[in-house]
Write an enzyme that holds these catalytic residues in place. Structure first.
Site: not given
Ligand code: 5RP
Length: 224
Positions: A88, A109
């Site tokens: 995401g 990530e």
């Molecule tokens: C985690 C991230 C996530 O991809 C981002 O925060 C999006 O999160 P969500 O899918 O809960 O909206 O970078 O470090």
């Protein structure tokens, strides 16, 4: 999270599964991101665990969810290639550059994404922006550099704040910088990378997404 947002995240997670299915082979190792959207993708991936060998997780949270779903989790150092990474984002612009790290997993990530042959970003339409920076930019730092990095953030027009009570999987604090309009994502990502004590900044522009799947009430749009 509202029911509507959850449904969009569910739809985009399923769309990602459909999108990557042809890249799954018995020896494939898949990279998996972190967050509520990634969690829903993991649930889809677990249903298809017979089609691939294993996964690399971008956080302890993701590793646990994968294992609970019966997927073998391996270390990044133990593999030589990764056909796809799915994750995401907190914001994504029209060039498929992103801000990530709202869930605190930005360092792992970015490392996992850097070795993947394809980066598939999965978001609901609320994450699309013209200019990155409305979402506070996360920066993971070594503890002794917090003051210096906060002063740098102020010098570029940002308002830095330590994320309360958060320590990353790597044992470090995160500074969230609000108030930025990031007109040159590659330039700012590069500049932040040069600062002593910065572990990772949450701009994903040097290695941006190759494909974005964006869910809205009208359906799931594919951007490349
Ligand atoms: C985690 C991230 C996530 O991809 C981002 O925060 C999006 O999160 P969500 O899918 O809960 O909206 O970078 O470090």
């Amino acid at each position: 999270m509202s029911d509507g947002t959850h449904q969009l995240k569910q739809a985009v997670a399923q769309a990602a599964m459909d999108h990557i299915e042809s890249w799954l082979t018995p020896d494939a190792v898949i990279g998996v991101g972190t967050g509520s959207t990634a969690d829903l993708f993991i649930d889809c991936l677990c249903q298809k665990r017979h089609l691939f060998q294993a996964a690399v997780a971008s956080s302890e949270r993701t590793a646990n969810r994968l294992r609970e779903g019966g997927v073998t989790v391996v270390e990044l150092n133990d593999i030589e290639r990764m056909p796809v990474y799915v994750d995401g984002a907190d914001e994504i612009n029209g060039s498929l550059e992103m801000i990530k790290g709202g869930g605190g997993a930005l360092t792992r990530e970015k490392i996992v994404a850097s070795v993947a042959e394809r980066f598939v970003c999965i978001v609901d339409a609320s994450k699309r922006v013209d200019c990155l920076g409305q979402f506070p930019l996360p920066i993971e730092v070594l503890p002794m550099a917090v003051g210096a990095i906060k002063r740098f953030a102020v010098s570029i027009g940002g308002q830095p704040a330590i994320r309360d009570g958060v320590v990353t999987d790597n044992g470090n604090p995160i500074i969230d910088v609000s108030g930025l309009s990031i007109n040159d994502p590659v330039g700012l990502e590069t500049a932040l990378n040069q600062l002593p004590g910065v572990v990772t900044n949450g701009i994903f522009a040097i290695r941006k997404a190759d494909i974005a799947l964006v869910a809205s009430a009208e359906g799931v749009l594919t951007l490349t």
